[in-house]
Design an enzyme around this catalytic site. Structure first.
Site, PDB file in Angstrom:
ATOM      1  N   GLY A 102      -5.092   7.641   5.686  1.00  0.00           N
ATOM      2  CA  GLY A 102      -4.222   8.672   6.270  1.00  0.00           C
ATOM      3  C   GLY A 102      -3.063   8.993   5.348  1.00  0.00           C
ATOM      4  O   GLY A 102      -2.641  10.154   5.229  1.00  0.00           O
ATOM      5  N   LYS A 153       0.836  -1.204   0.000  1.00  0.00           N
ATOM      6  CA  LYS A 153       0.000   0.000   0.000  1.00  0.00           C
ATOM      7  C   LYS A 153       0.877   1.264   0.000  1.00  0.00           C
ATOM      8  O   LYS A 153       0.643   2.189  -0.775  1.00  0.00           O
ATOM      9  CB  LYS A 153      -0.881  -0.054   1.247  1.00  0.00           C
ATOM     10  CG  LYS A 153      -1.978   0.930   1.318  1.00  0.00           C
ATOM     11  CD  LYS A 153      -3.077   0.424   2.248  1.00  0.00           C
ATOM     12  CE  LYS A 153      -2.700   0.464   3.712  1.00  0.00           C
ATOM     13  NZ  LYS A 153      -2.558   1.815   4.260  1.00  0.00           N
ATOM     14  N   ARG A 161      -8.637  11.916  12.945  1.00  0.00           N
ATOM     15  CA  ARG A 161      -7.200  11.679  13.169  1.00  0.00           C
ATOM     16  C   ARG A 161      -6.430  13.004  13.096  1.00  0.00           C
ATOM     17  O   ARG A 161      -6.757  13.877  12.308  1.00  0.00           O
ATOM     18  CB  ARG A 161      -6.675  10.663  12.145  1.00  0.00           C
ATOM     19  CG  ARG A 161      -7.340   9.306  12.350  1.00  0.00           C
ATOM     20  CD  ARG A 161      -6.940   8.310  11.294  1.00  0.00           C
ATOM     21  NE  ARG A 161      -5.527   8.007  11.330  1.00  0.00           N
ATOM     22  CZ  ARG A 161      -4.917   7.235  10.431  1.00  0.00           C
ATOM     23  NH1 ARG A 161      -5.600   6.706   9.432  1.00  0.00           N
ATOM     24  NH2 ARG A 161      -3.633   6.997  10.521  1.00  0.00           N
ATOM     25  N   ASP A 216       2.202  -1.207  12.003  1.00  0.00           N
ATOM     26  CA  ASP A 216       0.932  -1.727  11.469  1.00  0.00           C
ATOM     27  C   ASP A 216       0.714  -3.199  11.818  1.00  0.00           C
ATOM     28  O   ASP A 216      -0.377  -3.728  11.606  1.00  0.00           O
ATOM     29  CB  ASP A 216       0.889  -1.553   9.952  1.00  0.00           C
ATOM     30  CG  ASP A 216       0.746  -0.084   9.552  1.00  0.00           C
ATOM     31  OD1 ASP A 216       0.320   0.724  10.399  1.00  0.00           O
ATOM     32  OD2 ASP A 216       1.073   0.244   8.399  1.00  0.00           O
ATOM     33  N   LYS A 270      -4.621   5.560  14.851  1.00  0.00           N
ATOM     34  CA  LYS A 270      -4.691   4.924  13.533  1.00  0.00           C
ATOM     35  C   LYS A 270      -6.168   4.849  13.112  1.00  0.00           C
ATOM     36  O   LYS A 270      -6.996   5.581  13.632  1.00  0.00           O
ATOM     37  CB  LYS A 270      -4.033   3.547  13.594  1.00  0.00           C
ATOM     38  CG  LYS A 270      -2.515   3.613  13.828  1.00  0.00           C
ATOM     39  CD  LYS A 270      -1.819   4.242  12.648  1.00  0.00           C
ATOM     40  CE  LYS A 270      -0.321   4.310  12.851  1.00  0.00           C
ATOM     41  NZ  LYS A 270       0.351   5.048  11.772  1.00  0.00           N
TER      42      LYS A 270
HETATM   43  C1  S3P Z   1       2.362   4.782   6.216  1.00  0.00           C
HETATM   44  C2  S3P Z   1       2.998   5.086   7.373  1.00  0.00           C
HETATM   45  C3  S3P Z   1       2.602   4.578   8.691  1.00  0.00           C
HETATM   46  C4  S3P Z   1       1.590   3.437   8.600  1.00  0.00           C
HETATM   47  C5  S3P Z   1       0.564   3.644   7.547  1.00  0.00           C
HETATM   48  C6  S3P Z   1       1.202   3.864   6.186  1.00  0.00           C
HETATM   49  C7  S3P Z   1       2.864   5.354   4.951  1.00  0.00           C
HETATM   50  O1  S3P Z   1       2.082   5.633   9.428  1.00  0.00           O
HETATM   51  O2  S3P Z   1       0.965   3.243   9.856  1.00  0.00           O
HETATM   52  O3  S3P Z   1      -0.284   2.499   7.465  1.00  0.00           O
HETATM   53  O4  S3P Z   1       2.529   4.849   3.874  1.00  0.00           O
HETATM   54  O5  S3P Z   1       3.627   6.335   5.028  1.00  0.00           O
HETATM   55  P1  S3P Z   1       3.054   6.692  10.135  1.00  0.00           P
HETATM   56  O6  S3P Z   1       2.839   7.986   9.485  1.00  0.00           O
HETATM   57  O7  S3P Z   1       2.638   6.650  11.572  1.00  0.00           O
HETATM   58  O8  S3P Z   1       4.476   6.244   9.939  1.00  0.00           O
END
Ligand code: S3P
Length: 443
Positions: free
Chosen positions: A101, A21, A129, A321, A348
């Site tokens: 996010g 992802k 969030r 994660d 999250k």
């Molecule tokens: C992600 C970073 C992580 C992760 C999220 C995907 C990314 O969050 O939990 O599922 O693709 O940059 P953080 O911003 O807390 O590192």
């Protein structure tokens, strides 16, 4: 949607997680700003991708699905026509980041540098969030950006501007925050430097470097100067976080062997491999190779006798994660596991500390909730129960894996959340458990 999972007698096969992802998001977003066109293959399935593609299309980027290359059929392939750095279009709608996010934060970094007005929002979970972590530094760089209330919650309204690079010490080890600032930094006057408190996933830096950006990583500092990007084809490796469900299922089930093909092995993501190995998992990596600067390997995992460990400090961003599913492994291991320094889990897609503790307790595990993690007394004989996915893909899938190990029958409500990152999860769980899943996907 409710899924029912019965205890599996045997776990075997070769489940194939979707494309990663995090890498997928970056592959389409950065290629959209590049000169030239790129082919992105094994792009992540799932609702989060719809969100990222929708936002980029809303900015005028042409992204088309491709079903064949010249030689063969192509699964999950997209063709991105780069618009170059300064040709994005002012959107005439609110951009919708859905549940993602990563989409909201990375796209906000991009919008902060565009000379037009935009609004980006998302679903109820995403609108709760914290976005102040990106709003503050992007405003410092010169963007006009605001959200609701003290935490600057979405919707975010942005009128981008001419940005100036800053040096910024990240208050949390967050790859989303780091990436938002690096993307904004591609447009800023002078140098943008982020300083990380602990190493977070580095896909953005890697891809920017491979696409010709003036990016420099001298950890804990990562810097970027205003740069033009050149389009780059990307073959996305299998999702490390999606593969983690199969790693835990095979390690914890008493009669199991799974081969998970072509899984991303970027060292900033493999905390789950390190943690499971420390717990005693029988796991081997085969066929190690590299695609577009990202390492991957086939992972073979067999039934193992696990023991409890301590998970905290710098490993947390590398395993963030996977903590819910690791907590499940810990509840089946011998002895105590302590998970600490994981406050970020509270913000999250759900409060993952509370949701994990609740789900595991319902199944009979002995778990104590802490503000920054949990303490798990292992050795539980888990028994099937009714559990809830809390609208969170990783919680729903963790409970699905638990159901295949626990005695009796487990029902998981809100199971459809898996489609955020892994739409074929229930079908593949059904396959590797020899038919333990019932509900719509299992047919
Ligand atoms: C992600 C970073 C992580 C992760 C999220 C995907 C990314 O969050 O939990 O599922 O693709 O940059 P953080 O911003 O807390 O590192």
């Amino acid at each position: 949607m409710i899924r029912t999972v019965e205890r599996a007698d045997r776990v075997e096969g070769a489940p194939a997680p979707p494309g990663d992802k995090s890498i997928s998001h970056r592959a389409v977003l950065l290629n959209a700003l590049a000169s030239g066109s790129a082919h992105v293959s094994n792009f992540c399935e799932g609702d989060d991708r719809t969100a990222m593609l929708g936002c980029l299309r809303g900015l005028g980027v042409s992204i088309k699905r491709v079903r064949h290359t010249d030689e063969r059929p192509c699964t999950d392939c997209f063709y991105v026509r780069g618009r170059g750095p300064n040709a994005l279009r002012e959107p005439d709608h609110v951009l919708n980041a859905g549940n993602s996010g990563t989409t909201m934060r990375l796209v906000a970094g991009l919008l902060a540098a565009q000379p037009f007005f935009s609004v980006i929002s998302g679903d109820r979970s995403l609108r709760s969030r914290p976005m102040d972590r990106i709003v503050r530094p992007l405003a410092k760089m010169g963007a006009n950006i605001m959200g609701r209330g003290q935490d600057a919650l979405a919707p975010l309204a942005i009128r981008g501007g001419s940005l100036t690079g800053i040096e910024y010490a990240l208050p949390v080890a967050s790859a989303q925050l780091k990436s938002a600032l690096l993307i904004a930094g591609l447009y800023a006057r002078g140098r943008t430097t982020v300083i990380e408190p602990a190493p977070s996933r580095d896909h953005t830096e890697r891809m920017l470097g491979a696409m010709g950006a003036d990016v420099h990583s001298d950890w804990p500092a990562i810097s970027v100067e205003r740069s033009d990007l050149f389009a780059m084809d990307v073959r996305v490796p299998g999702d490390t976080s999606g593969a983690a469900f199969w790693m835990v299922l095979a390690a914890c089930h008493p009669s199991a062997r799974l081969r998970i093909g072509r899984v991303g092995m970027n060292p900033t993501r493999t905390g789950v491999v390190d943690a499971l190995r420390e717990m005693g998992a029988r796991m081997t990596l085969e066929n190690i190779h590299e695609d577009a600067g990202e390492p991957s390997a086939d992972v073979v995992v067999e039934s193992s006798e696990l023991r409890g460990i301590e998970i905290g400090g710098d490993i947390i961003p590398r395993v963030i994660d996977e903590i819910p599913v690791l907590a499940l492994a810990a509840s089946l291991a011998e002895g105590r596991t302590v998970i600490r320094d994981a406050h970020e889990l509270r913000v999250k897609e759900s409060d993952r500390i509370a949701a994990t503790v609740e789900g595991l307790r319902r199944l009979g595990a002995s778990v104590d909730e802490r503000s920054d993690g949990m303490v798990i007394e292992g050795g539980a004989a888990l028994a099937g129960a009714a559990v809830d996915g809390h609208g969170d893909h990783r919680i729903a899938m963790t409970m699905g894996v638990a159901g295949a190990i626990a005695s009796g029958r487990t029902t998981i409500s809100g199971a459809e959340a898996a489609s955020v990152s892994y739409p074929r999860f229930w079908e593949q769980l059904h396959e590797v458990t020899g038919g333990a899943v019932s509900g719509d996907a299992a047919g």
